[in-house]
Each structure stands twice: as C-alpha cells, then as structure tokens.
Design an enzyme around this catalytic site. Structure first.
Site, mmCIF file in Angstrom:
data_model
loop_
_atom_site.group_PDB
_atom_site.id
_atom_site.type_symbol
_atom_site.label_atom_id
_atom_site.label_comp_id
_atom_site.label_asym_id
_atom_site.label_seq_id
_atom_site.Cartn_x
_atom_site.Cartn_y
_atom_site.Cartn_z
ATOM 1 C CG ASN A 10 -2.063 -0.857 1.210
ATOM 2 O OD1 ASN A 10 -2.436 -1.357 0.142
ATOM 3 N ND2 ASN A 10 -2.656 -1.105 2.355
ATOM 4 C CB ALA A 11 0.620 4.511 -1.606
ATOM 5 C CG ASP A 12 0.530 3.256 4.777
ATOM 6 O OD1 ASP A 12 -0.342 2.618 4.161
ATOM 7 O OD2 ASP A 12 1.179 2.791 5.733
ATOM 8 N N GLY A 38 0.905 -1.318 4.025
ATOM 9 C CA GLY A 38 0.323 -2.612 3.683
ATOM 10 C C GLY A 38 0.978 -3.648 4.580
ATOM 11 C CG ASN A 180 -4.083 -7.834 17.340
ATOM 12 O OD1 ASN A 180 -5.055 -8.569 17.521
ATOM 13 N ND2 ASN A 180 -4.165 -6.687 16.706
ATOM 14 N N GLY A 205 0.729 -5.765 22.274
ATOM 15 C CA GLY A 205 1.104 -4.360 22.363
ATOM 16 C C GLY A 205 2.120 -4.122 23.467
ATOM 17 C CB ALA A 206 2.392 -1.429 26.003
ATOM 18 C CG ASP A 237 2.355 -5.623 9.527
ATOM 19 O OD1 ASP A 237 1.757 -6.700 9.717
ATOM 20 O OD2 ASP A 237 1.814 -4.602 9.084
HETATM 21 P P1 ATP Z 1 -0.495 -2.906 14.506
HETATM 22 O O1 ATP Z 1 -1.874 -3.376 14.103
HETATM 23 O O2 ATP Z 1 -0.446 -1.524 15.076
HETATM 24 O O3 ATP Z 1 0.547 -3.159 13.483
HETATM 25 P P2 ATP Z 1 -0.653 -5.172 16.244
HETATM 26 O O4 ATP Z 1 -1.924 -4.931 16.996
HETATM 27 O O5 ATP Z 1 -0.656 -6.193 15.165
HETATM 28 O O6 ATP Z 1 -0.046 -3.817 15.727
HETATM 29 P P3 ATP Z 1 0.727 -5.229 18.772
HETATM 30 O O7 ATP Z 1 0.392 -6.420 19.575
HETATM 31 O O8 ATP Z 1 0.105 -3.934 19.130
HETATM 32 O O9 ATP Z 1 0.518 -5.602 17.232
HETATM 33 O O10 ATP Z 1 2.303 -4.987 18.801
HETATM 34 C C1 ATP Z 1 3.242 -5.943 18.330
HETATM 35 C C2 ATP Z 1 4.468 -5.893 19.206
HETATM 36 O O11 ATP Z 1 5.077 -4.600 19.082
HETATM 37 C C3 ATP Z 1 4.230 -6.087 20.685
HETATM 38 O O12 ATP Z 1 4.218 -7.463 21.053
HETATM 39 C C4 ATP Z 1 5.418 -5.350 21.300
HETATM 40 O O13 ATP Z 1 6.574 -6.154 21.282
HETATM 41 C C5 ATP Z 1 5.617 -4.189 20.311
HETATM 42 N N1 ATP Z 1 4.886 -2.989 20.769
HETATM 43 C C6 ATP Z 1 3.657 -2.578 20.367
HETATM 44 N N2 ATP Z 1 3.274 -1.459 21.039
HETATM 45 C C7 ATP Z 1 4.295 -1.163 21.873
HETATM 46 C C8 ATP Z 1 4.537 -0.131 22.858
HETATM 47 N N3 ATP Z 1 3.634 0.824 23.109
HETATM 48 N N4 ATP Z 1 5.710 -0.159 23.528
HETATM 49 C C9 ATP Z 1 6.645 -1.107 23.284
HETATM 50 N N5 ATP Z 1 6.486 -2.101 22.384
HETATM 51 C C10 ATP Z 1 5.327 -2.137 21.694
#
Ligand code: ATP
Length: 288
Positions: A10-12, A38, A180, A205-206, A237
């Site tokens: 994708n172009a973002d 993308g 996720n 995420g965090a 990703d």
């Molecule tokens: P996105 O949809 O935004 O690409 P996602 O929901 O698929 O992300 P997340 O689980 O949010 O994936 O994040 C993937 C990994 O990135 C986490 O397991 C963590 O290692 C790192 N990460 C994400 N957010 C943070 C944060 N706020 N601080 C530190 N590491 C983070």
C-alpha cells in the site's frame, strides 16, 4: 533458507490531526506524507531490515513503479511483483491524532487482484526449510499456503485483518499462526478446540508477546520494551517480519522474540509504518 511473502503493498497517505474527526466534521491536517505500508509490504521490509532478502509476491497498479523501486531500495526482491494495468495500487488513508491514536481506511485495489497462475509459478521454487509469510489483505493465500506446505516450507500466517472464514480455510496449511490479542480472542471464541498448527505467536502491544509451541507444549514470553510510542502503525508487522527472519536464520525462539520485541519497540517510536522499521544494527544497539 529463503523468505517469501505473499502480501499487500500500500501507499500510506498519513495525515496528522489535533483529533480524529467526528461524523460531519471537516478538519485541516497539521501535516501530510506518503509512505510505504500494507501488512505485506511492512512484513517484507521487516524481514529485509532483519538481514534477509525476502521475495515479495504481490501486485500494484502499473502506473506506480515508484513503490516497487522504494521496496527494492530497501533490499526486497521485487521480481515477482505483478504490475496490473487495470487496478489502482492499494492505499490507506491514515489519520493520526496527537495521542498516536489512529483511524485507517484501506482500498485494496491490486492487492486483491493478484494473478494466481503467475504467483504460483513464481512460488514454484520454494522448498523445504524456506518460509512463506501470508496475511489477510490479498487474494490467493490458500493456493500459496497449500503449495508452500506441499513443497515442505514453513507457512507463517498473520490472521489480520481478522476474518474467521479466511482463517478456517487457510488454517490446514499453516505452520505458525500470528495474531494480536484482539484477533486471538476472536479466534479462540470461534474455534475453541485444538488448532492444527505447530505454533501460535500472540502479540499484546505494550504488554509484550508470547509464542506457544503446540508440539512441545512450551510457552515463551517476552515483555515489551518501555518506550514512548509516537505511531504504532505496523508494530505487529515489524514483529512478524523480524520473528520470521530470525527463526529462518536459526535463532532460537527466545532470541527471535527478544529481537522482534526490540525492533517493534523502536518502530513505534518513529512516525510511519514500513519506513519506520529499524535495521538489525539499530535493533542490536537498542539492546546494548
Ligand atoms: P499494529 O496493528 O499496530 O501493526 P498489532 O496490533 O498487530 O499492531 P501489537 O500487539 O500492538 O501488534 O504490537 C506488536 C508488538 O510490538 C508487541 O508485542 C510489542 O513487542 C511491540 N509494541 C507494540 N506497542 C508497543 C509499545 N507501546 N511499547 C513497546 N512495544 C510495543
């Protein structure tokens, strides 16, 4: 071994705003930029930044050679990317507020019009020990995953954006299912029993990430590194591409989780998606 990726490009178009717009509201953006995105393109960039040369399978509109050239410049083998005359390149409108919250609209375009025969022909040299990455933003995933598994390759599937029907179809051809937390919750509700895969990669995420080896029954966890996020688009990703590249070169699961967590932590401190993914040198320096 080699990494292949059937994935969206994708172009973002990224707009920074004081707040996300309400229905009926017109807002002037504080800034605008076009970047690479993308889920597929991001995962290829992550795998390349981690030190591999992923072969990307996908498609863009034939007027958008610039996007292929930008992917090539980042170390991706783009020789199997199809240039489609009648399709728009996939693109995303990304709205970011000052708290790094986002709203995203995606037009799939060429990503959903990949020629299956040409894609499978490009994939015909995949072999035992190679890895195929797939996500849910293209067509052709089941065909590609089936062919890769028949050739003895490992298939890592990111079930995102989550669509239960797509997951059910692809699952018999998947080695590692990556999700996720939200996607994992939906999946376990829809399919409560045993999953026919070797491993589950769940990011929170965090709150960090976890790999469950369903063959040995062992779980591996890695906490997220503490950073100040600026833009979390593409964190998952970055994680998936780094995890694939590190395990492909023979790193054990704990090392791969640590490197992927560090790369994703760095990525969220930068603006943008694909081009915010750090190289291995920066990732190792972050861990020092
Ligand atoms: P996105 O949809 O935004 O690409 P996602 O929901 O698929 O992300 P997340 O689980 O949010 O994936 O994040 C993937 C990994 O990135 C986490 O397991 C963590 O290692 C790192 N990460 C994400 N957010 C943070 C944060 N706020 N601080 C530190 N590491 C983070």
């Amino acid at each position: 071994m080699a990494i292949w990726n059937l994935g969206s490009i994708n172009a973002d178009h990224v707009y920074r705003l004081q707040h996300l717009p309400q229905p009926g509201e017109t807002l002037a953006a504080d800034s605008y930029a076009v970047g690479l995105g993308g889920k597929g393109g991001n995962q290829s960039i992550a795998a390349a930044q981690a030190g591999t040369t992923p072969r990307h399978l996908g498609a863009v509109g034939s007027g958008d050679r610039w996007i292929v050239e930008r992917l090539q410049a980042l170390g991706i083998d783009c020789s199997a990317i199809q240039m489609l005359p009648d399709e728009a390149t996939g693109h995303a409108l990304i709205l970011l507020d000052t708290e790094a919250e986002n709203s995203i609209i995606i037009h799939p375009g060429a990503n959903r019009a990949i020629g299956i025969r040409a894609m499978l022909s490009a994939l015909s040299t995949i072999g035992a020990g190679d890895t195929l990455l797939i996500q849910n933003e293209t067509n052709g995933q089941v065909e590609a995953a089936r062919a890769a598994r028949q050739a003895g390759a490992r298939v890592i599937y990111s079930a995102a954006p989550f669509q239960i029907d797509a997951v059910r179809q692809i699952l018999p051809h998947v080695s590692v299912l990556a999700m996720n937390e939200g996607e994992a919750r939906e999946l376990f509700e829809a399919i409560p029993g045993d999953l026919p895969v070797e491993g589950l990669l769940i990011t929170r995420g965090a709150a960090g990430a976890e790999y469950r080896d369903l063959i040995t029954g062992r779980s591996h966890h890695h906490p997220a590194f503490k950073v100040q996020p600026v833009d979390t688009t593409g964190a998952g990703d970055t994680f998936a591409g780094y995890f694939a590249a590190c395990t492909d070169r023979g790193d054990d699961i704990d090392t791969a989780l640590r490197l992927a967590s560090a790369a994703a932590a760095l990525q969220v401190t930068r603006q943008g998606a694909g081009e915010a993914i750090p190289g291995m040198q920066d990732t190792l320096a972050f861990l020092d």
